[in-house]
Design an enzyme around this catalytic site. Sequence first.
Site, mmCIF file in Angstrom:
data_model
loop_
_atom_site.group_PDB
_atom_site.id
_atom_site.type_symbol
_atom_site.label_atom_id
_atom_site.label_comp_id
_atom_site.label_asym_id
_atom_site.label_seq_id
_atom_site.Cartn_x
_atom_site.Cartn_y
_atom_site.Cartn_z
ATOM 1 N N LYS A 193 -54.086 -47.174 21.064
ATOM 2 C CA LYS A 193 -54.233 -46.996 19.616
ATOM 3 C C LYS A 193 -53.081 -46.108 19.164
ATOM 4 C CE LYS A 193 -55.401 -44.858 16.414
ATOM 5 N NZ LYS A 193 -54.424 -44.506 15.352
ATOM 6 N N GLU A 268 -52.719 -33.800 25.645
ATOM 7 C CA GLU A 268 -51.435 -33.121 25.393
ATOM 8 C C GLU A 268 -51.432 -32.768 23.907
ATOM 9 O OE1 GLU A 268 -48.977 -35.520 28.851
ATOM 10 O OE2 GLU A 268 -48.093 -35.357 26.861
ATOM 11 N N CYS A 302 -43.676 -31.336 20.170
ATOM 12 C CA CYS A 302 -44.712 -30.438 20.693
ATOM 13 C C CYS A 302 -44.101 -29.266 21.441
ATOM 14 C CB CYS A 302 -45.661 -31.207 21.596
ATOM 15 S SG CYS A 302 -44.815 -32.017 22.958
ATOM 16 N N GLU A 401 -49.097 -23.972 14.211
ATOM 17 C CA GLU A 401 -48.068 -24.984 14.468
ATOM 18 C C GLU A 401 -47.646 -25.591 13.131
ATOM 19 O OE1 GLU A 401 -49.158 -28.808 16.247
ATOM 20 O OE2 GLU A 401 -47.516 -28.548 17.667
HETATM 21 P P1 NAD Z 1 -53.157 -36.382 15.305
HETATM 22 O O1 NAD Z 1 -54.066 -35.636 16.199
HETATM 23 O O2 NAD Z 1 -53.385 -36.331 13.844
HETATM 24 O O3 NAD Z 1 -53.157 -37.932 15.661
HETATM 25 C C1 NAD Z 1 -52.844 -38.391 16.967
HETATM 26 C C2 NAD Z 1 -53.545 -39.716 17.204
HETATM 27 O O4 NAD Z 1 -54.949 -39.494 17.185
HETATM 28 C C3 NAD Z 1 -53.263 -40.775 16.131
HETATM 29 O O5 NAD Z 1 -53.134 -42.026 16.754
HETATM 30 C C4 NAD Z 1 -54.521 -40.723 15.277
HETATM 31 O O6 NAD Z 1 -54.767 -41.940 14.627
HETATM 32 C C5 NAD Z 1 -55.571 -40.445 16.326
HETATM 33 N N1 NAD Z 1 -56.825 -39.853 15.827
HETATM 34 C C6 NAD Z 1 -57.009 -39.068 14.742
HETATM 35 N N2 NAD Z 1 -58.318 -38.734 14.636
HETATM 36 C C7 NAD Z 1 -58.983 -39.317 15.671
HETATM 37 C C8 NAD Z 1 -60.328 -39.331 16.121
HETATM 38 N N3 NAD Z 1 -61.286 -38.680 15.459
HETATM 39 N N4 NAD Z 1 -60.629 -40.018 17.232
HETATM 40 C C9 NAD Z 1 -59.670 -40.665 17.939
HETATM 41 N N5 NAD Z 1 -58.375 -40.704 17.557
HETATM 42 C C10 NAD Z 1 -58.027 -40.025 16.444
HETATM 43 O O7 NAD Z 1 -51.691 -35.900 15.692
HETATM 44 P P2 NAD Z 1 -50.328 -36.301 14.959
HETATM 45 O O8 NAD Z 1 -50.288 -35.559 13.669
HETATM 46 O O9 NAD Z 1 -50.178 -37.783 14.995
HETATM 47 O O10 NAD Z 1 -49.248 -35.704 15.983
HETATM 48 C C11 NAD Z 1 -48.747 -34.415 15.932
HETATM 49 C C12 NAD Z 1 -49.436 -33.520 16.951
HETATM 50 O O11 NAD Z 1 -49.256 -34.036 18.258
HETATM 51 C C13 NAD Z 1 -48.858 -32.121 16.983
HETATM 52 O O12 NAD Z 1 -49.900 -31.186 17.044
HETATM 53 C C14 NAD Z 1 -48.066 -32.090 18.287
HETATM 54 O O13 NAD Z 1 -47.873 -30.817 18.860
HETATM 55 C C15 NAD Z 1 -48.894 -32.983 19.146
HETATM 56 N N6 NAD Z 1 -48.105 -33.491 20.271
HETATM 57 C C16 NAD Z 1 -48.328 -32.949 21.524
HETATM 58 C C17 NAD Z 1 -47.564 -33.365 22.608
HETATM 59 C C18 NAD Z 1 -47.747 -32.754 23.976
HETATM 60 O O14 NAD Z 1 -47.213 -33.290 24.926
HETATM 61 N N7 NAD Z 1 -48.485 -31.662 24.114
HETATM 62 C C19 NAD Z 1 -46.592 -34.344 22.428
HETATM 63 C C20 NAD Z 1 -46.390 -34.865 21.147
HETATM 64 C C21 NAD Z 1 -47.175 -34.429 20.074
#
Ligand code: NAD
Length: 508
Positions: A193, A268, A302, A401
Site C-alpha cells: 500500500k 521505521e 527520516c 519532527e
Molecule cells: P504517514 O505515517 O502519514 O503515512 C505512511 C503510510 O501509512 C502511507 O502509505 C499512509 O497511507 C499509511 N497510513 C496512514 N494511516 C494509516 C493507518 N491508520 N493504517 C495503515 N496505514 C496508514 O507518513 P508520511 O507522512 O507518508 O511519511 C513521513 C514520515 O515517514 C516521517 O515521519 C518520516 O520520518 C517517516 N520515515 C521514516 C523512515 C525510517 O526509515 N525510519 C524512512 C522514511 C520516512
Amino acid sequence: MSQESLEENLRKLQPLLKEFAAQPIQHCINGEAVASADGGTFSNHSPIDESIIGEVAAGNVDDIDKACRAAEEAFVSWASMAGKQRRDLLHAIADAIEANAESIALVESWDTGQPLRFMSKAAIRGAENYRFFADMAPNARNGLSLPAQHHMNYSVRQPIGPVGIITPWNTPFMLSTWKIAPALAAGCTVVHKPAEWSPCSASMLVKIMLDAGLPKGVVNTVQGIGEVAGKALTEHAAIKAIAFVGESRTGSEIMKQGAATLKRVHFELGGKNPVIVFDDADLDRALDAVIFMIYSLNGERCTSSSRLLIQKGIAGEFIECVKERVAKLKLGHPLNPATEVGPLIHEKHREKVASYFDIAQQEGANIAIGGSKAAFEGKGCFVEPTLFTNANNSMRIAQEEIFGPVLTAIEFEDEKEAIAIANGVNYGLAAYVWTGDAGRSIRLGRDLDAGMIWINSENNRHLPSPFGGMKASGIGRDGGDYSFDFYMETKNVCIATNNHSVPKLAKN
Ligand code: NAD
C-alpha cells in the site's frame, strides 16, 4: 546548461505523464490492473505546479481482501521455489529497474517534488536493493547448529507468509524496494500500500516486476488512503506481518489495528536526529555534512540531521558558515539538474512545516535565515531553507519532527551536555558526530540513544548493516540478515542422539 537540461527533462517526461493522465492508476491484484471494486478514485497533484497528474484508484476493504487472497494463494509456490530461482528473478527485476531508471526518476521527481539529482540515484539504489537481497535468497532458510549433550538442535527458517508493506511519500520508490526486495528474497508474498501523495512510482514498480517474470499474485499493489486501504491491510487475517515506514503516530495506530490478528510489526518511524560538532573536528568536512544532511531531499528524510548541536567556543563562527551556505542553496524546479531544494510534497505538508516558523518566534528562537514560504516562477509548495538559532532543547522546534529543510542549532558546553541534549528527545533514529578524538567517538557510539550512529560521516549506506531506530523511531531492524529475521519464522528441531532416559508418569 541547467535550463536546457530542464527543457530536455520536461520533454522526456511528457509521454510518461500522458499515460498517468489517460486513465486512473489502477491496483495490481493477482497480476491484473484493476479499478477499485466500488469505482472510487482520488486525484493526484504535482507539488511543482499543483497540476493534476491523474486519478488514482482508491482501494477499500474489498480490494485489500482480493489482494490478500491473491498473495495467500501465490505464497505456496513462491515460498517453495528454489532460492536460486528467486535469486535470478530478483536480478532480472534489478536489470529492469536499471533500464527504466531515468523514467522512474523523472516521474518520482514530478510526483514528489524531490530534486532529480537525488532521485536518479534513488532509482539506482532501488535496483541495488534487489541485487543485494537476490544474492541472499539461496541461503535465506539457513539456521544454526546447536548441539547439546544427548540431543542435536538445529534451527531452520521459513518465510512467515503473505506480508503487508506500507510506505511513505518521501523517496517512495527507493523505500518500497528496500521493503519488498527482502520480503521476496525470504519467500514471502506481498500486498503493498503506497502513500496516497506519491502513487506513481509504485505502479511503475509492480509493472516492472511482472514484466521481468515475477509470478502473478506474488506482489499486489493496492493504492488508496491510509485510514481505509492501509487500515484494512493491517487488519486482514491472511497477512502475517506488517512492514511500515512512516510517522510514529501512524505506527501506534497500526499496532492497535493489528492487535486482534497478532501482527508481527516492523516500524521505521520519525526522527529528530542530532549532528554533534565538537571543536576538535575537521570543521570543513563537518560543515559539508551538516548542510547535506538537512537540506538534501528537501529535508524530507527520516535520517536528516535536523538538530545541529554545536560546541560553544566555535558556535558563532560555525553558524555563520552554515548561514552563508544556506543562502547559496539552489531552490528551483526539481527537474533542473542544478536544483538542490525543490517543493515540499503537498500544500498540507508545507503548511505544517511553515507553522514552525511562527512557533520558533513564539518560543524565542531566532530565524537566522529563511523562515518563509517560497515559490518558483510563482508556483509550488516551496519553503525557504531555514536555520533557527538561539534555541534550547525544550522548544518544540528542538523536539518535533518538522520534516522540511529546516535546521535547529543548539549550543553545548561539553561532551556530557551534548549527550544529554542529543538523547533528550522522544526519537532515537540516527545521530552524527564530528570529532577528532578517537576515544570520544567510541564513548558517543556507546552513549547516544540512536539506532544508527555515524562518526565523521554523513548517512552512508551499507546494506548488510542494521538499519532502524530506538524509542519512538521504530521497532526492528532492516538490512542483511536482520531483514530475514522479520520476514521469516525461525524453527528449532531437536533430535535425540541416544536412548536417553525419558521421564515416566503413570507407569505403575
Ligand atoms: P504517514 O505515517 O502519514 O503515512 C505512511 C503510510 O501509512 C502511507 O502509505 C499512509 O497511507 C499509511 N497510513 C496512514 N494511516 C494509516 C493507518 N491508520 N493504517 C495503515 N496505514 C496508514 O507518513 P508520511 O507522512 O507518508 O511519511 C513521513 C514520515 O515517514 C516521517 O515521519 C518520516 O520520518 C517517516 N520515515 C521514516 C523512515 C525510517 O526509515 N525510519 C524512512 C522514511 C520516512
